[in-house]
Write an enzyme that holds these catalytic residues in place. Structure first.
Site, PDB file in Angstrom:
ATOM      1  N   ALA A   1       0.808  -1.232   0.000  1.00 46.80           N
ATOM      2  CA  ALA A   1       0.000   0.000   0.000  1.00 46.80           C
ATOM      3  C   ALA A   1       0.834   1.272   0.000  1.00 46.80           C
ATOM      4  CB  ALA A   1      -0.974   0.015   1.183  1.00 46.80           C
TER       5      ALA A   1
ATOM      6  N   ASP B   1       8.715  -6.999  -8.090  1.00 45.19           N
ATOM      7  CA  ASP B   1       7.957  -6.205  -7.115  1.00 45.19           C
ATOM      8  C   ASP B   1       7.848  -6.997  -5.815  1.00 45.19           C
ATOM      9  OD1 ASP B   1       6.170  -4.665  -5.695  1.00 45.19           O
ATOM     10  OD2 ASP B   1       4.444  -5.127  -6.957  1.00 45.19           O
TER      11      ASP B   1
ATOM     12  N   LEU C   1      -3.321  10.724 -30.774  1.00 44.96           N
ATOM     13  CA  LEU C   1      -4.210  10.136 -29.775  1.00 44.96           C
ATOM     14  C   LEU C   1      -4.063   8.617 -29.720  1.00 44.96           C
ATOM     15  CD1 LEU C   1      -7.463  12.270 -30.104  1.00 44.96           C
ATOM     16  CD2 LEU C   1      -5.599  12.477 -28.456  1.00 44.96           C
TER      17      LEU C   1
ATOM     18  N   HIS D   1      -9.737  16.691 -33.258  1.00 46.79           N
ATOM     19  CA  HIS D   1     -10.336  17.936 -33.734  1.00 46.79           C
ATOM     20  C   HIS D   1     -11.638  17.617 -34.463  1.00 46.79           C
ATOM     21  CE1 HIS D   1      -9.040  16.621 -37.690  1.00 46.79           C
ATOM     22  NE2 HIS D   1      -7.856  16.356 -37.138  1.00 46.79           N
TER      23      HIS D   1
ATOM     24  N   GLU E   1       0.100  16.719 -35.621  1.00 38.61           N
ATOM     25  CA  GLU E   1      -0.115  15.428 -36.284  1.00 38.61           C
ATOM     26  C   GLU E   1       1.184  14.860 -36.846  1.00 38.61           C
ATOM     27  OE1 GLU E   1      -1.356  12.758 -36.425  1.00 38.61           O
ATOM     28  OE2 GLU E   1      -3.173  12.737 -37.654  1.00 38.61           O
TER      29      GLU E   1
ATOM     30  N   ASN F   1     -10.091  16.019 -44.071  1.00 38.49           N
ATOM     31  CA  ASN F   1     -10.803  14.766 -43.770  1.00 38.49           C
ATOM     32  C   ASN F   1     -11.856  14.485 -44.827  1.00 38.49           C
ATOM     33  OD1 ASN F   1     -10.806  15.456 -40.198  1.00 38.49           O
ATOM     34  ND2 ASN F   1      -9.384  14.197 -41.367  1.00 38.49           N
TER      35      ASN F   1
ATOM     36  N   TYR G   1      -4.697   8.624 -49.796  1.00 40.69           N
ATOM     37  CA  TYR G   1      -4.077   7.296 -49.779  1.00 40.69           C
ATOM     38  C   TYR G   1      -4.140   6.647 -51.157  1.00 40.69           C
ATOM     39  CZ  TYR G   1      -3.672   7.432 -44.695  1.00 40.69           C
ATOM     40  OH  TYR G   1      -3.321   7.766 -43.409  1.00 40.69           O
TER      41      TYR G   1
END
EC number: 3.1.3.46
Length: 408
Positions: A19, A88, A354, A214, A285, A220, A296
């Site tokens: 703890a 640990d 992200l 965003h 980005e 996009n 693409y």
């Protein structure tokens, strides 16, 4: 590191009372090193720890006999390519540490002790509650029974507790109250210094990180990558609705800090939020280099070899004159360090960025990062706990294109 004098690898041995936050720190370190492309093995020492506890007066020979199977296993793990092994233990006696030192030295392993100390009773009580509710070793038992077991074990380990000291002539870091006091002794290499830097940034406060891309951008809509385009009409609607959904999601603008990239579409998305905002170039980005502004389809038709290379290894592939996902992870390291120190933060940035942040908190493999689904017009709430990261999602009802691409 393995090329230095034939060393097998680095063994990081956490010691301290139950703890204290020790297990949380060990698990976070494992997650961080894995995310930074350091092959890491977190060893489950629970059964050995219990055996040592039941025989706390064992002599050095019996200690070595009990601990040897761990180091025999680690020897095999290191030979298979692992760079760092994390142990640990609740044990923190001089006799125990001497046995660990001898076992590591006999197998040509670097050894670093991390002693975690907590003197704040409020934090200890919170950690005990967390262990009772979420630890795989306690959560199946009634709360009070688990709590009493933990308190009893703390009392028993305290009887034999001996803090690390410079007289032991071993590499160690002693962390008191999560960075309030830090003692570092005999670091031997760069990796050890990075480990200390990371651990010194950890805090105990319970907080959440909110993530959002965003709003939908013009690029996009056109299927183009990169660029610094503005929001589309749908993206502007998302930005306008964002404060309402921030409130619904129980975030609350008071005390909340919003982080954006330096790019126009993230700044536009955050403009209606009435709270402190910080721009980070590190959140920009992934740089598509010479492919910036292309679709693409265009890349596959005009640069088929490049498209094939990226499809075969999306994490390591670097655009000509640009970046790879691996480069982005390196760029985001200061962001992760700062997030570990912060309270509630709302990050508004980009898909690749992200994905890397999300992958860190969920301890995902590096190969998974480029394929994580982070849709437009969605708010993701991550609440890091000791044993897992809890996730919630809210989709804002503003339609947007999908930019998710599966594995080829």
């Amino acid at each position: 590191m393995k090329d230095i004098e034939g060393l097998l690898g680095l063994c990081v041995c956490f010691v301290g009372l139950p703890a204290s936050g020790k297990t949380s720190s060990a698990m976070k370190l494992s997650r961080y090193l894995t995310w930074m492309s350091v092959s890491t093995h977190l060893y489950d020492t629970k059964e050995i720890d219990n055996s040592l506890s039941e025989n706390s007066n064992s002599d050095s020979e019996n200690l070595a006999k009990t601990l040897s199977p761990i180091f025999d296993n680690l020897e095999s793990v290191f030979k298979k390519g692992t760079d760092v092994a994390i142990l640990d233990f609740n044990q923190c006696t001089l006799k125990f540490r001497k046995s660990i030192v001898e076992l590591a030295k006999a197998r040509n392993m670097l050894l670093m002790f991390v002693e975690v100390v907590c003197t704040n009773q409020k934090i200890i009580d919170e950690n005990i509650t967390d262990m009772c509710q979420h630890s795989p070793y306690f959560k199946s038992f009634p709360f009070e029974e688990s709590k009493n077991k933990i308190l009893d074990s703390i009392h028993e380990y305290e009887k034999h507790y001996t803090p690390l000291s410079e007289a032991e002539e071993c590499t160690f870091v002693r962390i008191v109250d999560f960075g309030a006091e830090l003692i570092v002794h005999k670091l031997e290499n760069y990796l050890e210094s990075r480990i200390v830097y990371y651990l010194s940034n950890l805090r105990t406060r319970r907080r959440s990180i909110w993530l959002s891309r965003h709003g939908e951008s013009q690029f996009n809509v056109e299927g183009k990558i990169g660029g610094d385009s503005s929001l589309s009409p749908q993206g502007l609607k998302y930005a306008a609705l964002l404060p309402e959904y921030v409130a619904k999601f129980s975030i609350g603008e008071k005390g909340l800090t919003v982080w954006t990239s330096s790019m126009a579409r993230t700044i536009q998305t955050a403009r209606h939020l009435n709270c402190q905002k910080l721009e980070w170039r590190a959140l920009d980005e992934l740089d598509a280099g010479t492919c910036d502004g292309f679709t693409y389809d265009y890349i596959e038709q005009n640069f088929p070899h490049e498209a094939e290379l990226r499809n075969n290894d999306k994490f390591h592939y670097r655009y000509r004159g640009g970046e790879s996902y691996m480069d982005v992870v390196r760029r985001l390291e200061p962001i992760i360090m700062e997030l570990e120190r912060q309270g509630d933060v709302f990050i508004i940035c980009h898909q690749a960025i992200l994905r890397c942040i999300y992958g860190y908190y969920h301890n995902l493999s590096l190969e998974e990062l480029p394929f994580i689904n982070v849709p437009l017009h969605t708010i993701i709430k991550l609440t890091p706990m000791t044993y897992e990261t809890i996730e919630e999602r809210v989709t804002v009802p503003i339609s947007a294109v999908s930019t998710q691409r599966g594995k080829h």
